[in-house]
Structure formats: C-alpha cells, structure tokens
Design a protein around this motif. Structure first.
Motif: not given
Length: 821
Positions: A19-28, A57-59, A127-132, A395-401
């Motif tokens: 999942x992380x591998x796919x996410x970074x490919x998408x991001x780039x 963060x929203x996700x 897509x990023x809401x789904x990733x989060x 925790x993830x939302x605070x870190x991402x914000x």
C-alpha cells in the motif's frame, strides 16, 4: 486458535508495504501531472501539497466517525485500497479535461490561487482521503494495549518502507523508462493486489482477539495490559479528552511541523550539492522516508519497555536538537568540503550510490527520531478498550496537520525571511517547545530534563553554520573549484537560492541551483544577445515580446534597444532574480527592469503562457538546464505548441538548447521535440573557440525566408546603431556575421534525429535522460555532427550574388570541408 493466526500479522504488514509503495508512486505521478496544470511555483506547490496531505488528515479523522467498529477492519481496508485504485485511473484519464477547465477559468491574484486550490481539491481529495483512512481502518484489527500499539507502529513503519520502495521505483525506473501512465497502472495493480489480500485474510478465520494474543507470544514477551507508570512518577491518563492527551497531540503535531519543514530545508540545500535532478529528489525523499520507517520500528520497540512513552516522546524531541545541528553542519561544511570527485569516471549507479550515502549521513539521525515519535505518541495516548481507529486517526491527523504547516511555512515564509540557517534555528526552538508540551513538567526530574534541552538549544545557535555561497555557485564541483571569485550577493528566495559572484578579472556570474546560469563572459553574452536580437531583427516589425526566464536580464535588455518594441513581459518564478540579480548586470542588460515598457510577472512561465489570453510577436525562452527538476516542462512538445498558439501572425520563438553538461541523446531529444512543434524551425549555433557550446532554436509557423540585403540595411539604420554596436562587440556586427551562425534545419537532420525521444508532458523523459548526463561533455560532439550535415539553404537566404557568396564562405569557415549544396 487457527493455524493461520501466527501468519496473519506478517501478511498484513506485507500488505501495508504494498500500500505504501503504491501511494508514493501515485504521489509522484499526481504531483507531476498537477504541476503541469497549476504551475510549479512555491505557491502552487504549497496549495498542491497542502491539499494532498490535508486529504490524508481528513481521511484519518473521518473513518472512525463514519465507519462503524462492527464492520470487519480488513474488509474496510480492502474497500479503501480498491477505491484508491479506481481514483488513480480516474485522475489519469480525467487530467486533460481538468487542465482544459482550469485554463478556461483561471485568473490571477487571489482568484487564481483559490482556483488552483479548487482544482487540487477536485483531483486529490477523494484518493488522499481514502489513503488517510487506511491506517485507522487496520488499527481496529488490534487492541489498544501496549502490544497492540506496538504492532500499529510496526504497520506504520512497514507502510513507510513501502513508500521508500515506491519512491525509488517511480523515480529511477518507471518514469525513467516508461511514463506516468505505466507508473499509474503499476500502482493500480498493487492496490488491487492489496485489496484482494486483505479480503482473503478477512476470511481466514482469524479474530482480532486471537491476533492480539499472538503479538506478545511472537515477540517472546509477557502481555502488559495495565497502565504504564511514568519514569517521572505520573500515571498515564486514560481519558481520551484529558489535557494530557491534548498535549501529546500538540507535541506530535509540532514534531510533524519540524519534520516537513526540515525536509524542505534539506531538499533545498542537498539539491545544490548533488544537482537538482529528479534522481536527487527521489534519493532525498527515499532517505527521509527510510529514516521515518527505521525510527517507527525503533519507537514501536520502545513501547514494549517500561519506559514511559510520554518521556520517550519528549526525549526524541530533545535529541532532535543534536539531529538538526548535525544535518546543518553536514550540509554546509562537512559534505561540501569532502575532497571526493566521483563525477569524472564513475558510472551513474556509482554516482547515485555516493549521493545516497551523503543524504543518509546528513538526514538519517533526525529522520529516525521523527519516525520514532509517532508510535510513542500512540502509546502515550492509548488506553485498553479504546477505539483503535479513533486513537490512530487523532494522532495521525495532528501529525499531518503539523506537517502541512511545516511545509508551507518553511517554503513560503521562513526560508525567504530567515534563510535556511534561521529556519533550522526556529526548528530547534520548536523541538524544545514540543518536548516541554509532551513532558508537562511537574517534578524536579522533568524540569531538569527540559532545562538541559533549553541549554542545548541556546548552544546550537553557535553551531548551525551559514549557507556557503560557493555551494550555491558551484554545486557538485564545490570541493574542487576555486576561481578566486568573491560573492557579490547571496539570496534564499521562495523558489530558488541564487548568488552573484565576480572573478578578479571583473567577470560576473549568476548562479542558481548549484550551477552558473549566466555571465558577462563573451560566449555567454553572445548567446543571451542572440536569443533576443536574432528574432527581433528577423521579424519585420516586432512590437510585443515575452521573455521566459529573466536570468541576468541580458536577453530581455536586448529588446530595449529595438525602437519598434512597445511591450516587454518578463516571466520569472523567483522574485529575487529580476529585483536583485538583474541589477548586478544593469550595464549588460541596459537597465531593463526599470524600462517603462517592461512588465514583470512572478509565476511559473508555463502556467502564465497556458493561461494568458495575450499574444506576442516574439517569445524567447531561456530556461535552466533540462536536468534540473521541473524545467523539462519548458522543453516539451506541448509547451512549444503553447508558445506557437500565443504568437501573432508572423511571430517567432527562440529557445535555448545547451550543449555543455549534456550528451548526444539529450541534444537530439531537445531538437527533435522542438521540430515536432515547429517543423520549419532552424538551429543557430554559439561556439566556444570552435567547439559547440550552446544553440538557439528559432521557430515560426511559415517556411522562413530571409532577405540578407534588407537585414543589412536594417543594421545600418541610425536607430539601430546601438544594436549593431552590441553585436559587433561579440563578432556579429553585420547581417552576414549574424547569419553565419546558422547550423541546420529538419530536412537534413531527419536521419540524424531518427529514434530521438520526443519529450511529452505525459512522460517528461528528457529530465530523466538529461539527469544521467548532467556532467557529460559530449554535447559538443553532437554539434559537430549537426554542422557536418548542414547544407546551404538556397531557398531561405535571398540576397545579391556577392553577399550570398560572402555568407557561404562564412558558413564554410566553421566546417572541416566544403559546405553541402
């Protein structure tokens, strides 16, 4: 307990890696596609990255509120991964329509910024809401005991490890060899495989309670379900809404702020040292993510000890003082002065391996500490029986914000105002603040620990060095270059770091991105003036001009001397360049920035050309080298077609093509791409003592015809006396001299260009091709091959027999044999 239980957690970890591998490919891929639409200025990138991370963060916040805990966590995870795959395909095929919509509606100023944000939200939020939401979804597969929280840290580390793999896979292979579409298909396949794996695992008969029992047994440790006792004497609170929990959320938010702000600073400085290629950015991101992954694994291990996670979190923030100082010293002193030159004989794999080592040397210590902070924050927040999705989501939302704020503040405010040194000092102070908030000191031990941190932060002021101007000027060659020059100016702007230097002989140089971009040397002055005077003299009556890239302002200043010019628009992405750098070359550029006909637009040039409704008689483009990340969009076929669409009838385009720091395949790609948009284009050379140095591509919609006699009469006009003088000083003081720089055109180069890569927006292969050859000197060989194929264009040059003969002799003087007919 079913036999599949011991294998379920490692399998789930493997799914998170994918999942992380796919996410970074998408991001780039997505960032590259959207930069083509909204531009790549600091404002555009801040909007784009803010939207990307804001969606995650929203996700993380929405999933625990919208999805019932009764739903099977792995089936929810499978649906999320399948949704990401669908969104990836939709974005790939919908992006052209989005681009057309944007260019039809865009405005400038605040309206333009708001529209950029709306376009980013339209594309990236789904897509990023789904990733989060993926990590909170899987978090419900474990319980909020110390062992369960430990596994959450391991999942986070596995996801980050996958991101490292995706970053390197996309940056070094998929986009270099294929294109964004192929990279997207690979990411989609990974998402679907992960979704299928999660769905099958959900039917394996493993219950969450059984998985929870496996964790401590697999680790060989006893299960600890009781609240931990702080090393400083405080019991970990159990209320989700307690002030202690709020302090942890604020601390992990500040940690995210420091992490992303530091990444912005380090990327800026490392791109100077290593060369600002796409490969460098991939290496930097991969090393940073690797540090986060390693740290997350270490933090997960710490949560299984008796150490208070709150104290450990605060300790990480205090240790970051040393990590940031280490990185600052390494980037400004240690690494630039390493007397190692791997560029001469090393292969590109050896070179990038050494770059990877240098990035790790500087960045890993601090990145590991930031990575460890997240699982420690989870452990400090966790209480038995708590909804794990809500725990992770908060925790993830605070870190991402915090990360969003860090990236935006560093790029748009801190670096332009304080520079990279001042920004790193701010980050050190923020780390101390985060430690204090995490500790909430109430005992002598905690006050003492925080006092040590404050003292270390004060001492750090004397150990964080300034950015050396030589690094900005000479980049990869800084350790082996000494021209005896002195710095006249060093500026760290919103989009670039620039410098102006002067040699003992009085020659001035403009540097950006670790390379020299312009100078007052004769060979550079000739190129800069040719870019301006050549189209202005060949056009019968030029009135309006657009200059892409101000540089030293010499090309822009060339048009000041032409009496018919009424409007000059200069488009540059970095405000420091026209405002400050051009002033240092005011004699050479005829004080162009103060001319009443000049308008300066601070924006991504491609974005401006795509969105303006104005048309011009001349567009001249002198971008930075195509190996610099982001510049290849100014060498693509679509960009040249945009320029052609913004020309008035009879208009001309000139484009700089460098031969140095390049090789044959790169030069062929640049020329073939230009001819794809301007099949009637011509090449004009600028040599350095007979060797190829760089060229000017001249494009127009019609078959070119040049009246040499009329051009000479124009040279001789009194209102062109200043023009003739500036060209005469460069050996181009007559029509024959200027036209003798003609080097070729498409008909005679068709065979030579066969098989050349066409640089397209969807692939931008040129930046990957050129990035492998940034220190090559074989581009001059390509120029010699072009000249050997050159024929005298009888149908293009018209003049009296005597002048045509003079021109033929001038062209032949550059060749070892007679000019072909």
């Amino acid at each position: 307990m079913p036999a599949t239980a011991p294998r379920s957690l490692p399998l789930l970890l493997l799914l998170f890696v994918g999942s992380g591998c796919a996410a970074l490919i998408y991001e780039i891929v997505w960032l590259q596609l959207l930069q083509l639409v909204i531009g790549s200025s600091a404002v555009s990138l801040a909007v784009l990255l803010g939207t990307f991370m804001g969606g995650m963060c929203l996700g993380s916040l929405l999933l625990p509120r919208l999805v019932s805990p009764a739903r099977h966590p792995l089936r929810v995870y499978a649906l999320l991964e399948a949704g990401i795959a669908v969104a990836g395909l939709v974005i790939l095929f919908a992006m052209p329509a989005v681009g057309r919509l944007y260019t039809a509606l865009v405005g400038h100023g605040m309206a333009g910024i708001l529209l950029r944000g709306a376009i980013c939200a339209l594309c990236l939020l789904p897509p990023t809401i789904l990733m989060g939401a993926t990590l909170p979804a899987v978090a419900r597969w474990v319980e909020t005991t110390p062992r369960g929280v430990s596994w959450l840290g391991i999942f986070y580390g596995g996801n980050t490890a996958g991101a490292v793999a995706g970053c390197l896979l996309a940056g070094f292979y998929l986009l270099r060899v294929y294109d964004g579409a192929t990279a997207t298909y690979c990411a989609v396949a990974l998402n679907l495989a992960v979704a299928a794996g999660a769905y099958m695992l959900s039917h394996a008969g493993v219950k969450r309670s059984e998985v929870e029992r496996v964790a401590p047994n697999a680790l060989g440790e006893a299960h600890l379900a009781t609240p931990q006792i702080s090393a400083l004497g405080a019991t970990r609170p159990t209320s989700e809404s307690s002030p202690a929990d709020k302090s942890i959320l604020l601390a992990i938010g500040l940690s995210g702020l420091c992490a992303l702000a530091a990444e912005v600073v380090w990327t800026r400085v490392l791109s100077l040292l290593l060369g600002a290629t796409v490969y460098t950015f991939s290496i930097i991101l991969a090393v940073f993510l690797a540090g986060l992954g390693l740290g997350s694994s270490a933090g997960a291990a710490l949560t299984r000890t008796r150490l208070s996670p709150r104290v450990a979190l605060a300790g990480c923030q205090l240790l970051l003082i040393g990590g940031i100082v280490w990185a600052a010293h390494a980037l400004s002193i240690t690494l630039p002065l390493w007397p190692v030159n791997v560029s001469a004989n090393a292969t590109w794999t050896e070179k990038f391996g050494f770059d990877l080592y240098r990035c790790a040397w500087a960045m890993l210590p601090a990145a590991i500490l930031w990575g460890a902070s997240f699982p420690l924050a989870l452990a400090a927040l966790a209480t038995p029986g708590q909804d794990a999705a809500r725990l992770v989501g908060r925790a993830y939302a605070a870190n991402t914000l915090g990360a969003i704020l860090g990236a935006v503040l560093a790029s748009l405010a801190l670096i332009p105002l304080l520079g990279t040194r001042g920004t790193q000092l701010v980050l050190i102070a923020t780390a101390v603040l985060g430690a204090g908030i995490a500790l909430r000191p109430r005992s002598p031990a905690s006050f003492s620990l925080l006092g040590v941190g404050v003292a270390a932060a004060v001492a750090a002021f004397f150990f964080v060095p300034k950015l050396p101007w030589q690094l900005v000027a000479y980049g990869r060659q800084v350790a082996t270059t000494d021209y005896g020059a002195k710095a006249l100016y060093l500026g760290e702007g919103m989009n670039a770091t620039v410098a102006v230097s002067e040699t003992p002989g009085g020659a001035r140089f403009f540097h950006v991105s670790g390379k020299t971009e312009a100078s007052s040397l004769e060979k550079d002055m000739r190129l800069q003036r040719m870019l301006g005077h050549l189209p202005a003299l060949l056009h019968p009556n030029p009135r309006s001009v657009l200059i892409v890239g101000c540089g030293a302002g010499v090309t822009s200043g060339s048009f000041v001397l032409h009496p018919s010019i009424e409007r000059i628009v200069i488009c540059d992405i970095e405000p420091l360049i026209p405002r400050v750098v051009a002033e240092h070359f005011s004699n050479e550029n005829h004080h162009v920035v103060h001319d009443r006909r000049v308008e300066i637009v601070y924006d991504d040039a491609r974005h401006y050309i795509a969105t303006t409704r104005e048309k011009f008689d001349i567009i001249t483009s002198d971008p930075i080298h195509p190996w610099v990340k982001g510049s290849a969009v100014l060498y693509s076929q679509e960009y040249f077609e945009l320029c052609r669409a913004r020309l008035n009838p009879g208009g001309l385009v000139t484009q700089w093509v460098p031969l140095y720091e390049s090789d044959r395949a790169v030069v062929q790609s640049e020329i073939a791409t230009f001819f794809a948009a301007f099949p009637h284009g011509t090449i004009w050379g600028n040599d350095d003592d007979g060797f190829g140095y760089d060229t000017v591509m001249l494009g127009q919609t019609d078959v070119p015809t040049i009246d040499v006699d009329a051009l000479q009469r124009r040279f001789d006009r009194p209102d062109h006396a200043a023009i003739q003088k500036t060209l005469r000083d460069l050996g181009l003081g007559s029509a024959v001299d200027l036209l003798s720089t003609y080097a070729g055109r498409l008909p005679e180069l068709k065979t030579w260009l066969q098989g050349a890569e066409i640089n397209r927006d969807r692939s931008l292969r040129l930046q990957y091709l050129a990035g492998l050859q940034l220190e090559s000197g074989s581009g001059a060989v390509a120029y010699g091959e072009i000249l050997n194929l050159r024929k005298f264009p009888e149908e293009m040059f018209h003049a009296s027999p005597a002048r045509l003969l003079d021109l033929r002799h001038a062209l032949e003087s550059a060749l070892p044999g007679p000019l072909q007919n």
